[in-house]
Design an enzyme around this catalytic site. Structure first.
Site, PDB file in Angstrom:
ATOM      1  N   TYR A 152       0.846  -1.188   0.000  1.00  0.00           N
ATOM      2  CA  TYR A 152       0.000   0.000   0.000  1.00  0.00           C
ATOM      3  C   TYR A 152       0.878   1.233   0.000  1.00  0.00           C
ATOM      4  CZ  TYR A 152      -3.474   3.443   1.597  1.00  0.00           C
ATOM      5  OH  TYR A 152      -4.303   4.540   1.717  1.00  0.00           O
ATOM      6  N   ASP A 247       9.257   2.846  -0.050  1.00  0.00           N
ATOM      7  CA  ASP A 247       8.185   3.483   0.707  1.00  0.00           C
ATOM      8  C   ASP A 247       8.374   3.102   2.168  1.00  0.00           C
ATOM      9  OD1 ASP A 247       5.962   4.392   1.943  1.00  0.00           O
ATOM     10  OD2 ASP A 247       4.515   3.515   0.535  1.00  0.00           O
ATOM     11  N   LYS A 275       4.240   9.060   8.956  1.00  0.00           N
ATOM     12  CA  LYS A 275       3.958   8.473  10.266  1.00  0.00           C
ATOM     13  C   LYS A 275       4.931   8.953  11.354  1.00  0.00           C
ATOM     14  CE  LYS A 275       0.987   5.126   8.290  1.00  0.00           C
ATOM     15  NZ  LYS A 275       0.972   4.218   7.167  1.00  0.00           N
TER      16      LYS A 275
HETATM   17  C1  LIG Z   1       0.365   4.676   5.796  1.00  0.00           C
HETATM   18  C2  LIG Z   1       1.111   4.413   4.567  1.00  0.00           C
HETATM   19  C3  LIG Z   1       0.990   5.223   3.433  1.00  0.00           C
HETATM   20  C4  LIG Z   1      -0.031   6.325   3.331  1.00  0.00           C
HETATM   21  O1  LIG Z   1       0.182   7.342   4.227  1.00  0.00           O
HETATM   22  P1  LIG Z   1      -1.035   8.360   4.543  1.00  0.00           P
HETATM   23  O2  LIG Z   1      -0.402   9.357   5.449  1.00  0.00           O
HETATM   24  O3  LIG Z   1      -2.110   7.543   5.159  1.00  0.00           O
HETATM   25  O4  LIG Z   1      -1.456   8.944   3.247  1.00  0.00           O
HETATM   26  C5  LIG Z   1       1.807   4.979   2.362  1.00  0.00           C
HETATM   27  N1  LIG Z   1       2.700   3.977   2.386  1.00  0.00           N
HETATM   28  C6  LIG Z   1       2.839   3.163   3.449  1.00  0.00           C
HETATM   29  C7  LIG Z   1       3.851   2.078   3.418  1.00  0.00           C
HETATM   30  C8  LIG Z   1       2.039   3.345   4.563  1.00  0.00           C
HETATM   31  O5  LIG Z   1       2.148   2.499   5.600  1.00  0.00           O
END
Ligand SMILES: *Cc1c(COP(=O)(O)O)cnc(C)c1O
Length: 438
Positions: A152, A247, A275
């Protein structure tokens, strides 16, 4: 939702608030997984948090492994973060002009993450990955992006394909409203399958701009990279002139201060963060090689902007969080807590005769309800989600809240002391027993 009468009373206020919320917001929430659709009951509505715990509007306390879905590596209402945010707020909450705090956090990130030479702050992980891909496409003058099923990267159009997380839970592999003219540039490979990636490169010679990957997949449960997988991706990108994007929105500053790239010794060209770097406030970033990042506007032509990007409160929370993470031994403590939790979960499941496969890297934890190994999305989808739902409800009734889906990672914080972990293991052991019908 049908629950025991006593339980009904216990959660009465949550039910009431959520019923009203559903008249006001789609599904009563502002992010799908919060609605608890995958676990067969209404959500608890939170009143407050402190340390490792949250309390719902009925006054029930829980040990919390959601931790804001990742940002709260220090737990709720950490004194250092609160003090920093309050201090920043008293001086003005938004400027749209440069502040010193932006440079401070940027400097900390560049020092911590080996592959990052320049960094741009944005407001969400979604923006970070979307912008990193725009940059990779501009730099290579190519359109195709390889992503992995079950990874994701936020909800931007081109990345919302086989995207794990909330999309899995709802059984929507993609989404209506996403034009196929956009997703036709997204190529899919199974996680941990470098041969499939090699085949895509061969098939789309000189058309692949980037490979984007979660170096530890945390949005289909927690799935670890097989040995050599990330190294192979590095090599394939080098061979084919493609940009390797890690990511690390979830893993950055969580699995190690230098991120998963430090843990596995692989240097991506671009890294997405989010995060933890905002300490619970809206903040994310993308960064990497200077020659790439200098193509971003206004230094270069690749446009990307944000009214609230680099917001002073978010910078303050991020700086305070990273400072706290620099203290010696923090990641050892998180690793021990994660390991103790997983050990206890496995022992409890074995004692009850419930087949599970637990995984963890440091403070990222997952418990798959399956008797087979999980190394990719297809295998993750074979889990018994019904059993997970029952386990989830069992934990909730015993004062432990975990993310309400088989396909989310649990987060341990520095506030989860051994007492918390023991209490969780005890609750989990009972929930496993109930699940097994003992
Ligand atoms: C949470 C997450 C996202 C998206 O971040 P948001 O701040 O919710 O848009 C993208 N990549 C990874 C790996 C994530 O865990």
């Amino acid at each position: 939702m049908k629950t025991l009468d006593t339980a009904q009373d216990r959660y009465a206020r949550s039910h009431l608030v959520f019923e009203q919320a559903q008249q006001l917001m789609p599904g009563g929430v502002n992010s799908p997984v919060r609605a608890y659709k995958a676990v067969g009951r209404d959500p608890i509505v939170v009143r407050k948090g402190s340390g490792a715990r949250v309390t719902d509007v009925d006054g029930n306390p829980y040990i919390d492994y959601v931790c804001g879905y990742g940002p709260l590596i220090l737990g709720h209402t950490d004194d250092r973060v609160l003090a920093a945010v309050n201090k920043a707020a008293s001086k003005g909450i938004s400027f749209g002009m440069p502040t010193k705090a932006e440079s401070t956090l940027a400097g900390m990130i560049i020092e911590a993450v080996a592959s990052i030479e320049r960094v741009r702050f944005v407001n969400s992980g979604t923006e970070a990955t979307m912008s990193a891909i725009r940059l990779a496409r501009a730099a290579t003058r190519r359109d195709k992006v390889i992503k992995f099923t079950g990874c994701y990267h936020g909800h931007s159009d081109g990345l919302l394909v086989e995207a794990g997380s909330g999309a899995t839970t709802l059984g929507v592999p993609s989404s209506p409203g996403v034009p196929s003219s956009v997703t036709q540039h997204t190529l899919l490979a199974p996680y941990n399958d470098e041969q499939a990636v090699g085949a895509l490169f061969a098939q789309h010679a000189d058309a692949v701009a980037a490979v984007i990957v979660e170096p530890i997949a945390g949005n289909m449960g927690c799935v670890l990279p097989r040995e050599g997988f990330l190294q192979e991706l590095r090599q394939l990108c080098d061979e084919h002139g493609a940009v390797l994007i890690f990511d690390e929105v979830m893993t950055g500053f969580r699995v190690a201060y230098g991120g998963a790239q430090l843990l596995y010794g692989v240097k991506p060209d671009l890294t997405c963060l989010g995060k933890v770097i905002g300490g619970g406030l809206p903040c994310a970033a993308y960064g990497g090689r200077a020659d790439l990042m200098q193509q971003v506007s206004p230094q270069g032509p690749v446009y990307q902007a944000g009214t609230l990007s680099g917001n002073p409160l978010a910078m303050a929370a991020g700086i305070a969080t990273l400072e706290a993470l620099q203290e010696p031994g923090v990641y050892d403590v998180l690793e021990q807590a994660g390991a103790a939790l997983v050990g206890g979960l496995e022992a409890g499941a074995i004692a009850a005769g419930v087949p599970v496969r637990c995984s963890h890297v440091g403070s990222m934890v997952c418990c798959f309800f399956t008797d087979a190994p999980v190394e990719n999305y297809e295998q993750a989808l074979r889990c018994d989600t019904g059993a997970f739902g029952a386990f989830f409800r069992g934990l909730l009734d015993r004062g432990v809240v975990i993310p309400p889906s088989q396909y989310e990672t649990w987060f341990v914080s520095t506030a989860h002391d051994p007492g918390c972990i023991d209490q969780t293991i005890e609750a989990a052991s009972q929930a496993f027993e109930v699940l097994a019908g003992h």
